[in-house]
Design an enzyme around this catalytic site. Structure first.
Site: not given
Ligand code: GLN
Length: 489
Positions: A154, A178, A79
């Site tokens: 994400s 994410s 990532k």
């Molecule tokens: N979707 C969640 C957010 O927008 C989690 C993001 C993540 O785990 N990096 O904060």
């Protein structure tokens, strides 16, 4: 079997038996990327030349019987918020578009020591804020099971890449879901390790008390192998646990006889898609058939988790992202009038809309007058949620739930931030409480989209969680090649 179809375990075996060389494997994966990437757009950068060079070095080591580890010569996707020395690490943000870290994250150091090759860096929601990978400053990644749907986020790039068979393993980060949510949407396995099990050194910080790096793979065993490769103590992360991690592949085939699995009713309430619910209940029955005791239970503080998460994560993001001021590194606005204006223009041009939303929210909940009403209250809720889970783990080895309320949604479908945040409702409690959790596929919806199931375990409960996941995988086998359905034409 084609080389790109190999699981991690199969690739390890084939390399060991010299049925394939690392160069051949790497080249096959690069070919696969060339073929599918125009449709999927999962990658920010492909490290073609360095990957092939490292593969040749790995082959030379193996020829001399000097392989660094069983993983020597395996290509992995990382990532793009995990620092890789000499390779751009952009966080899919204009702010870091040209940032090339002078150092490796701890997980990358570990992978390099084992001979693992960084094949590519994957797309994400800017600074890991989002649930769809639509918030990237560069591209919207597509779901390999329906090119008109999102891969989740994400870590959508890593999930889509493993699903599309670009590599047998990938790394993501999970602050509120994410890793698990995109794993569910793309039909792969994703693990959010116990907070502190994997070092955060070199992971570009979003919300430090919640962030954790973890693996994606196409099978439970592969995910366990990948987890082995990245766990370990690191003094540069003060929250890294100083303990010896077990071999996470040990005992995963021991079955679930005698295991107790809890189903908190709050995870099955309003907003849960019927197909997802049916799939999870089918899995619950499969667990019973395999000899586990499955029981409905309750997590009374569940309803507070999402609000607490968005308050705590945004507050921490506000502090972590204050470093992007156009001074030391990263983007700087071209036109400004004095230093204060330079900060303003830089941050205005460098950050996208969702990041700005989080920064405003974070500053608001931390400001005097609101701190007690929001931030402090969220911290108190956090303690209560943690206590609820502690009580559950007195009784149960694992918690079973859906990973997300529904399968992947269409690109552009969720324009209201609240609707987007609600896709994390089942994943955030785990981060709030610092637990271990994972998502694994448990079938396809009638529309042909993967459905993900979440298993949650107590801190350092990964062995029991992986054992349950492996047992279930025998009933719900990996989904295999995605359909690449849909698309513009
Ligand atoms: N979707 C969640 C957010 O927008 C989690 C993001 C993540 O785990 N990096 O904060």
């Amino acid at each position: 079997m084609k080389a790109h179809e190999m699981t991690l375990a199969q690739a390890i075996d084939a390399l060991d038996k010299k049925e394939i060389s690392s160069v051949e494997l790497t080249q096959a994966l690069l070919n696969r990327i060339d073929e599918e990437e125009p449709k999927v757009r999962a990658l920010n950068c492909v490290c073609r030349d360095t990957a092939l060079m490292q593969a040749a070095e790995s082959d030379a080591r193996r020829a001399k019987g000097e392989a660094k580890s069983a993983l020597d010569g395996i290509p992995a996707i990382v990532k793009d918020n995990i620092c890789t020395e000499g390779i751009p690490t952009t966080c899919s943000s204009r702010m870091l578009q040209n940032f090339v870290p002078p150092y490796d994250a701890h997980v990358i150091e570990l992978l390099k020591k084992q001979g693992v090759i960084t094949l590519a860096k994957s797309n994400l929601d800017e600074f890991a804020m989002g649930s769809s990978t639509e918030n990237s400053a560069f591209a919207i990644t597509a779901n390999p099971w329906d090119l008109n749907s999102v891969p989740g986020g994400s870590s959508g790039g890593s999930a889509a890449a493993v699903s599309a068979m670009y590599a047998p393993m990938a790394l993501g980060s999970d602050t509120g879901g994410s890793i698990r949510q995109p794993a569910a949407y793309c039909g792969v396995v994703g693990i959010k390790p116990t907070y502190g099990a994997v070092s955060r050194y070199g992971l570009v910080a979003f919300a430090s008390s919640l962030d954790q790096i973890g693996p994606f793979a196409r099978t439970v065993e592969d995910a366990a192998i990948s987890l082995n490769a990245i766990c370990g103590h690191d003094h540069r992360d003060s929250t890294s646990m100083n303990l010896a991690h077990p071999d996470y592949t040990q005992g995963i085939k021991d079955g679930v006889k005698g295991m107790k699995i809890g189903l908190p009713k709050e995870y099955f309430g309003e907003g849960l898609d019927k197909d997802v619910k049916d799939a999870i209940m089918k899995a619950a029955r499969a667990f019973e058939k395999l000899g586990a005791a499955v029981e409905e239970t309750t997590l009374p503080t569940f309803d507070y988790a999402l609000a607490a998460y968005y308050i705590i994560s945004s507050a921490e993001a506000t502090s972590n992202l204050s470093r992007y001021d156009g001074v030391k590194y990263g983007y700087r606005a071209k036109h400004y009038d004095g230093i204060v204006d330079m900060y303003i223009q830089t941050r205005n041009e460098g950050f996208g809309a969702e990041v700005k939303r989080r920064l405003m929210l974070g500053n608001y909940v931390l400001s005097s007058g609101y701190y007690d009403a929001y931030y402090l209250k969220a911290l108190k809720e956090r303690t209560l949620i943690k206590r609820d889970f502690d009580a559950l783990f007195e009784k149960y080895d694992c918690i079973l739930s859906p990973t997300a309320p529904a399968p992947a949604f269409k690109i552009g479908e969720k324009s209201d931030p609240m609707q987007m945040y609600l896709t994390d409702i089942y994943t955030v409690p785990v981060n709030i409480a610092g637990l271990a959790a994972m998502s694994l596929p448990c079938g396809l919806s009638p529309e042909g989209l993967p459905i993900g199931l979440q298993l949650i375990a107590k801190p350092l409960g990964e062995p029991a969680m992986l054992r349950a996941a492996y047992a279930l995988e025998q009933e719900f086998p990996p989904l295999g090649e995605p359909s690449f359905a849909g698309g513009e034409q």
